[in-house]
Design an enzyme around this catalytic site. Structure first.
Site, mmCIF file in Angstrom:
data_model
loop_
_atom_site.group_PDB
_atom_site.id
_atom_site.type_symbol
_atom_site.label_atom_id
_atom_site.label_comp_id
_atom_site.label_asym_id
_atom_site.label_seq_id
_atom_site.Cartn_x
_atom_site.Cartn_y
_atom_site.Cartn_z
ATOM 1 C CG ASP A 67 -1.674 1.231 1.423
ATOM 2 O OD1 ASP A 67 -2.308 1.647 0.441
ATOM 3 O OD2 ASP A 67 -1.657 1.808 2.534
ATOM 4 C CG ASP A 121 -2.027 7.340 0.305
ATOM 5 O OD1 ASP A 121 -1.075 8.036 -0.070
ATOM 6 O OD2 ASP A 121 -3.104 7.265 -0.317
ATOM 7 N NE ARG A 161 -10.208 11.857 -4.622
ATOM 8 C CZ ARG A 161 -9.741 12.147 -5.837
ATOM 9 N NH1 ARG A 161 -10.450 12.919 -6.643
ATOM 10 N NH2 ARG A 161 -8.578 11.666 -6.254
ATOM 11 C CG ASP A 168 -1.750 2.694 6.400
ATOM 12 O OD1 ASP A 168 -2.134 2.245 5.294
ATOM 13 O OD2 ASP A 168 -2.033 3.841 6.783
HETATM 14 C C1 BG6 Z 1 -5.978 5.546 0.112
HETATM 15 C C2 BG6 Z 1 -6.008 6.343 1.385
HETATM 16 O O1 BG6 Z 1 -4.684 5.124 -0.162
HETATM 17 O O2 BG6 Z 1 -6.456 6.332 -0.985
HETATM 18 C C3 BG6 Z 1 -7.398 6.907 1.638
HETATM 19 O O3 BG6 Z 1 -5.642 5.508 2.465
HETATM 20 C C4 BG6 Z 1 -7.836 7.710 0.420
HETATM 21 O O4 BG6 Z 1 -7.367 7.708 2.789
HETATM 22 C C5 BG6 Z 1 -7.782 6.835 -0.831
HETATM 23 O O5 BG6 Z 1 -9.167 8.204 0.586
HETATM 24 C C6 BG6 Z 1 -8.173 7.588 -2.099
HETATM 25 O O6 BG6 Z 1 -7.217 8.579 -2.358
HETATM 26 P P1 BG6 Z 1 -7.360 9.698 -3.469
HETATM 27 O O7 BG6 Z 1 -5.973 10.274 -3.549
HETATM 28 O O8 BG6 Z 1 -7.779 9.018 -4.744
HETATM 29 O O9 BG6 Z 1 -8.391 10.676 -2.992
HETATM 30 MG MG MG Z 2 -2.753 3.165 3.538
#
Ligand code: BG6
Ligand code: MG
Length: 219
Positions: free
Chosen positions: A8, A10, A48, A169
């Site tokens: 992963d 983020d 999102r 995580d």
């Molecule tokens: C994930 C995050 O990796 O991506 C989430 O843990 C996030 O918190 C999701 O909402 C979507 O991300 P993005 O950048 O497409 O808004």
């Molecule tokens: Mg994550």
């Protein structure tokens, strides 16, 4: 026999989970309410729109689909302001030596992220070239806890789920890995990620062999 690791992004490779939290909280405050760090755990790994729906629910606020699109766009604009300032100094401690240890062992590497911004982040931190496959939020139709993102990662490397270790995580991410038949390593706190096969606080001082031993011991 483990042949690959799927990460992963983020909260595992970079601490963008913090930027997501700050941007979502800014949106909640803009709408007149707040939410806690504990509630934020539920947003990790979640797409999102699903995140926005949860936050609106916590605030007891109803919005039309068009308004939701605008709010999601607003949050994403703020979030992108933060990530466009990132560089390689934001790669979490221990991650680069760990990736090196995988390379030395001939273990293949992929990214499996729900984020549509994953490509931007990997470019910003200079890690795009380290991964054989990058599956992001633009390539999936079902968000974690559905295993699709990791299944596509394994498929791209022509591997079976049981040949891959997923590093996550997020509670939803560990759920996704387990649902897909992958080995799951939680990165963070035991209390949130105890359902993984093995939990590490971070990558500091870790090499691939430590992970294999940890998974074995836990069984
Ligand atoms: C994930 C995050 O990796 O991506 C989430 O843990 C996030 O918190 C999701 O909402 C979507 O991300 P993005 O950048 O497409 O808004
Ligand atoms: Mg994550």
């Amino acid at each position: 026999m483990i042949k690959a690791c799927i990460f992963d992004l983020d909260g595992v490779i970079v601490d963008t989970a913090r930027y997501h939290f700050i941007a979502w909280r800014r949106l909640a405050n803009y709408l007149g309410f707040d939410f806690t760090e504990e509630e934020n755990e539920k947003l990790k790994g979640v797409s999102r729109m699903d995140s926005l729906n949860l936050i609106l629910q916590w605030g007891g606020i109803e919005k039309t689909e068009v308004e939701k699109e605008e709010l999601a766009e607003l949050k994403n604009g703020w979030y992108r302001e933060y990530i466009l300032r990132m560089d390689s100094s934001e790669i979490l401690e221990g991650v680069l030596p760990f990736l090196d240890s995988l390379g030395e062992e001939g273990i293949r590497m992929a990214v499996g992220s729900s984020s549509k911004n994953a490509g931007t982040i990997l470019d910003q931190i200079g890690l795009t070239h380290r991964f054989e496959a990058i599956i992001d939020g633009n390539k999936i139709t079902r968000s974690k806890p559905d295993p699709q993102v990791f299944e596509l990662g394994a498929e791209a490397m022509q591997l079976q789920p049981m040949e891959c270790i997923v590093f996550e995580d997020a509670e939803a991410g560990v759920d996704a890995a387990l649902a897909g038949g992958f080995l799951a390593v939680g990165v963070g706190k035991e209390e949130n990620l105890g359902h993984a096969h093995f939990v590490i606080p971070n990558f500091v001082g870790l090499r691939f062999q430590h992970i294999l031993e940890g998974i074995k011991k836990a069984h």
